[in-house]
Design an enzyme around this catalytic site. Structure first.
Site, PDB file in Angstrom:
ATOM      1  N   ASP A  37       0.860  -1.197   0.000  1.00 27.14           N
ATOM      2  CA  ASP A  37       0.000   0.000   0.000  1.00 27.14           C
ATOM      3  C   ASP A  37       0.891   1.239   0.000  1.00 27.14           C
ATOM      4  O   ASP A  37       2.075   1.155   0.340  1.00 27.14           O
ATOM      5  CB  ASP A  37      -0.929   0.022   1.235  1.00 27.14           C
ATOM      6  CG  ASP A  37      -2.237   0.795   0.986  1.00 27.14           C
ATOM      7  OD1 ASP A  37      -2.167   1.990   0.643  1.00 27.14           O
ATOM      8  OD2 ASP A  37      -3.315   0.207   1.137  1.00 27.14           O
ATOM      9  N   VAL A  61       1.003   0.796  -6.866  1.00 28.92           N
ATOM     10  CA  VAL A  61       0.671  -0.188  -7.912  1.00 28.92           C
ATOM     11  C   VAL A  61       0.946   0.323  -9.323  1.00 28.92           C
ATOM     12  O   VAL A  61       0.934  -0.459 -10.275  1.00 28.92           O
ATOM     13  CB  VAL A  61      -0.801  -0.662  -7.822  1.00 28.92           C
ATOM     14  CG1 VAL A  61      -1.016  -1.516  -6.586  1.00 28.92           C
ATOM     15  CG2 VAL A  61      -1.785   0.490  -7.893  1.00 28.92           C
ATOM     16  N   TYR A 151     -13.967   6.503 -12.854  1.00 29.84           N
ATOM     17  CA  TYR A 151     -13.957   5.290 -12.027  1.00 29.84           C
ATOM     18  C   TYR A 151     -14.656   4.156 -12.777  1.00 29.84           C
ATOM     19  O   TYR A 151     -14.141   3.045 -12.864  1.00 29.84           O
ATOM     20  CB  TYR A 151     -14.646   5.590 -10.701  1.00 29.84           C
ATOM     21  CG  TYR A 151     -14.689   4.433  -9.719  1.00 29.84           C
ATOM     22  CD1 TYR A 151     -13.568   4.110  -8.959  1.00 29.84           C
ATOM     23  CD2 TYR A 151     -15.854   3.689  -9.533  1.00 29.84           C
ATOM     24  CE1 TYR A 151     -13.607   3.062  -8.043  1.00 29.84           C
ATOM     25  CE2 TYR A 151     -15.901   2.645  -8.620  1.00 29.84           C
ATOM     26  CZ  TYR A 151     -14.777   2.333  -7.878  1.00 29.84           C
ATOM     27  OH  TYR A 151     -14.814   1.299  -6.966  1.00 29.84           O
ATOM     28  N   THR A 186     -16.691   1.513   3.744  1.00 33.10           N
ATOM     29  CA  THR A 186     -15.264   1.719   4.057  1.00 33.10           C
ATOM     30  C   THR A 186     -14.957   3.212   3.887  1.00 33.10           C
ATOM     31  O   THR A 186     -15.806   3.994   3.463  1.00 33.10           O
ATOM     32  CB  THR A 186     -14.353   0.928   3.095  1.00 33.10           C
ATOM     33  OG1 THR A 186     -14.498   1.481   1.786  1.00 33.10           O
ATOM     34  CG2 THR A 186     -14.674  -0.554   3.074  1.00 33.10           C
TER      35      THR A 186
HETATM   36  N1  LIG Z   1     -16.120   0.810  -0.818  1.00 32.64           N
HETATM   37  C1  LIG Z   1     -16.915   0.598  -1.850  1.00 32.64           C
HETATM   38  O1  LIG Z   1     -18.090   0.996  -1.851  1.00 32.64           O
HETATM   39  C2  LIG Z   1     -16.413  -0.158  -3.054  1.00 32.64           C
HETATM   40  C3  LIG Z   1     -17.364  -0.627  -3.976  1.00 32.64           C
HETATM   41  C4  LIG Z   1     -16.924  -1.338  -5.081  1.00 32.64           C
HETATM   42  C5  LIG Z   1     -15.587  -1.582  -5.266  1.00 32.64           C
HETATM   43  N2  LIG Z   1     -14.684  -1.099  -4.363  1.00 32.64           N
HETATM   44  C6  LIG Z   1     -13.272  -1.384  -4.614  1.00 32.64           C
HETATM   45  O2  LIG Z   1     -12.751  -2.134  -3.547  1.00 32.64           O
HETATM   46  C7  LIG Z   1     -11.328  -1.922  -3.450  1.00 32.64           C
HETATM   47  C8  LIG Z   1     -10.965  -1.627  -2.004  1.00 32.64           C
HETATM   48  O3  LIG Z   1     -11.575  -0.398  -1.614  1.00 32.64           O
HETATM   49  P1  LIG Z   1     -12.032  -0.096  -0.101  1.00 32.64           P
HETATM   50  O4  LIG Z   1     -13.504  -0.002  -0.121  1.00 32.64           O
HETATM   51  O5  LIG Z   1     -11.388  -1.021   0.848  1.00 32.64           O
HETATM   52  O6  LIG Z   1     -11.485   1.422   0.062  1.00 32.64           O
HETATM   53  P2  LIG Z   1     -10.140   1.984   0.710  1.00 32.64           P
HETATM   54  O7  LIG Z   1      -9.997   3.350   0.151  1.00 32.64           O
HETATM   55  O8  LIG Z   1     -10.164   1.809   2.175  1.00 32.64           O
HETATM   56  O9  LIG Z   1      -8.987   1.026   0.128  1.00 32.64           O
HETATM   57  C9  LIG Z   1      -8.279   1.281  -1.043  1.00 32.64           C
HETATM   58  C10 LIG Z   1      -6.802   1.092  -0.747  1.00 32.64           C
HETATM   59  O10 LIG Z   1      -6.053   1.263  -1.959  1.00 32.64           O
HETATM   60  C11 LIG Z   1      -4.885   1.980  -1.615  1.00 32.64           C
HETATM   61  N3  LIG Z   1      -4.288   2.640  -2.784  1.00 32.64           N
HETATM   62  C12 LIG Z   1      -4.740   3.724  -3.446  1.00 32.64           C
HETATM   63  N4  LIG Z   1      -3.883   4.072  -4.419  1.00 32.64           N
HETATM   64  C13 LIG Z   1      -2.862   3.169  -4.362  1.00 32.64           C
HETATM   65  C14 LIG Z   1      -1.668   2.992  -5.110  1.00 32.64           C
HETATM   66  N5  LIG Z   1      -1.327   3.821  -6.121  1.00 32.64           N
HETATM   67  N6  LIG Z   1      -0.862   1.959  -4.799  1.00 32.64           N
HETATM   68  C15 LIG Z   1      -1.173   1.120  -3.771  1.00 32.64           C
HETATM   69  N7  LIG Z   1      -2.279   1.249  -3.034  1.00 32.64           N
HETATM   70  C16 LIG Z   1      -3.119   2.259  -3.329  1.00 32.64           C
HETATM   71  C17 LIG Z   1      -5.367   2.991  -0.574  1.00 32.64           C
HETATM   72  O11 LIG Z   1      -4.278   3.559   0.133  1.00 32.64           O
HETATM   73  C18 LIG Z   1      -6.279   2.127   0.267  1.00 32.64           C
HETATM   74  O12 LIG Z   1      -5.607   1.482   1.322  1.00 32.64           O
HETATM   75  C19 LIG Z   1     -11.025  -0.777  -4.433  1.00 32.64           C
HETATM   76  O13 LIG Z   1     -10.496  -1.314  -5.641  1.00 32.64           O
HETATM   77  C20 LIG Z   1     -12.377  -0.171  -4.688  1.00 32.64           C
HETATM   78  O14 LIG Z   1     -12.446   0.497  -5.930  1.00 32.64           O
HETATM   79  C21 LIG Z   1     -15.067  -0.401  -3.263  1.00 32.64           C
END
Ligand SMILES: NC(=O)c1ccc[n+]([C@@H]2O[C@H](COP(=O)([O-])OP(=O)(O)OC[C@H]3O[C@@H](n4cnc5c(N)ncnc54)[C@H](O)[C@@H]3O)[C@@H](O)[C@H]2O)c1
Length: 243
Positions: A37, A61, A151, A186
């Site tokens: 991360d 990433v 997105y 989240t």
């Molecule tokens: N929360 C929702 O409603 C939701 C819905 C559908 C999909 N998602 C997807 O689920 C996944 C996890 O999201 P979450 O809900 O846990 O939110 P979150 O924001 O808590 O987690 C996302 C993580 O990705 C990390 N990140 C961002 N840019 C980065 C980079 N360049 N390199 C490495 N890490 C990086 C952030 O620091 C964070 O820890 C994401 O791909 C998100 O798009 C989330």
């Protein structure tokens, strides 16, 4: 149950949110995990909490070299059997408020990051005798998502990349599936106002947001041998939101 004994799983963006819950559940089921991360303090705290079964490294990433370091860290723990392409950003703007820079930022993290990740793990997974890749897309990759053009573009891309990679990698013993969560409670959705949040919940037949634990259970299923004959599948986990 120790479905993941002697298995090593790499989770991108695993310092908090869904990825962190997956790391905790995997370790509870016997796995060793590498958490990557850009959030260093959160990542180190989580690795400390999980003990010797977990390694944290700073990983962006979008950087190929960071992926190589993450894969090396996994092999140092005993191989690489699973990977969750979980890192993502969500900066929702409608089409007319999206500029090229915002579009490219989403593409780099959500889409390029997933591509680099899939490519980086293949040789190590082959050395381990096969593996499972789980790409975290969204219901925004299954239908139009309100006010989040960039997105949505990346999450639709992940759905297609998953299927193409599933075909390419099947002969190498590597499965690739995509998970499509609806709104999950989240930090990512803290950008919503109370009104936006209520409106989104109003569109969910089950009448509530999902939890990171609910998504994690599905991700662990796809990482495990319980899903041995599944590849290229797209699984919605959304309380019916995409129906
Ligand atoms: N929360 C929702 O409603 C939701 C819905 C559908 C999909 N998602 C997807 O689920 C996944 C996890 O999201 P979450 O809900 O846990 O939110 P979150 O924001 O808590 O987690 C996302 C993580 O990705 C990390 N990140 C961002 N840019 C980065 C980079 N360049 N390199 C490495 N890490 C990086 C952030 O620091 C964070 O820890 C994401 O791909 C998100 O798009 C989330």
């Amino acid at each position: 149950m120790a479905r993941f004994r002697d298995r090593v799983v790499l989770i991108s963006g695993g310092a908090r949110g869904q990825g962190a819950v997956e790391a905790r559940m995997l370790v509870a089921e016997g796995a060793r995990v590498v958490i990557g991360d850009v959030l260093e303090a959160e990542g180190r705290r989580l690795a400390e909490e999980l003990g010797p079964a977990a390694t944290f490294l700073r990983q962006d990433v979008t950087e190929e070299a960071d992926w190589a370091r993450a894969v090396a860290a996994a092999e140092a723990l005993g191989g690489l059997h699973g990977m969750v392409n979980n890192a993502g950003i969500y900066i929702p703007r409608p089409l007319m408020e999206t500029d090229a820079a915002l579009f490219e930022r989403h593409m780099r993290v959500n889409q390029l990051g997933c591509f680099l990740g899939m490519k980086a793990v293949v040789p190590a997974m082959q050395r381990a005798g096969g593996g499972s890749i789980v790409n975290i897309s969204s219901t925004a990759g299954l239908r139009g998502s309100p006010g989040a053009l960039a997105y949505s573009a990346t999450k639709w891309a992940l759905r297609g990349m998953t299927k193409a990679a599933a075909i390419d990698l099947a002969p190498r013993g590597i499965r690739v599936n995509s998970v499509h969560p609806g709104p999950i409670d989240t930090d990512m959705v803290k950008v919503w106002s109370n009104e936006q949040r209520a409106a989104r919940i109003g569109q969910i037949p089950m009448g509530r947001m999902g939890t990171a634990e609910e998504v994690a259970r599905l991700v662990l299923f796809l990482l495990s041998d319980d899903s041995a004959y599944m590849t290229g599948a797209e699984l919605a986990i959304d309380g019916g939101a995409s129906l």
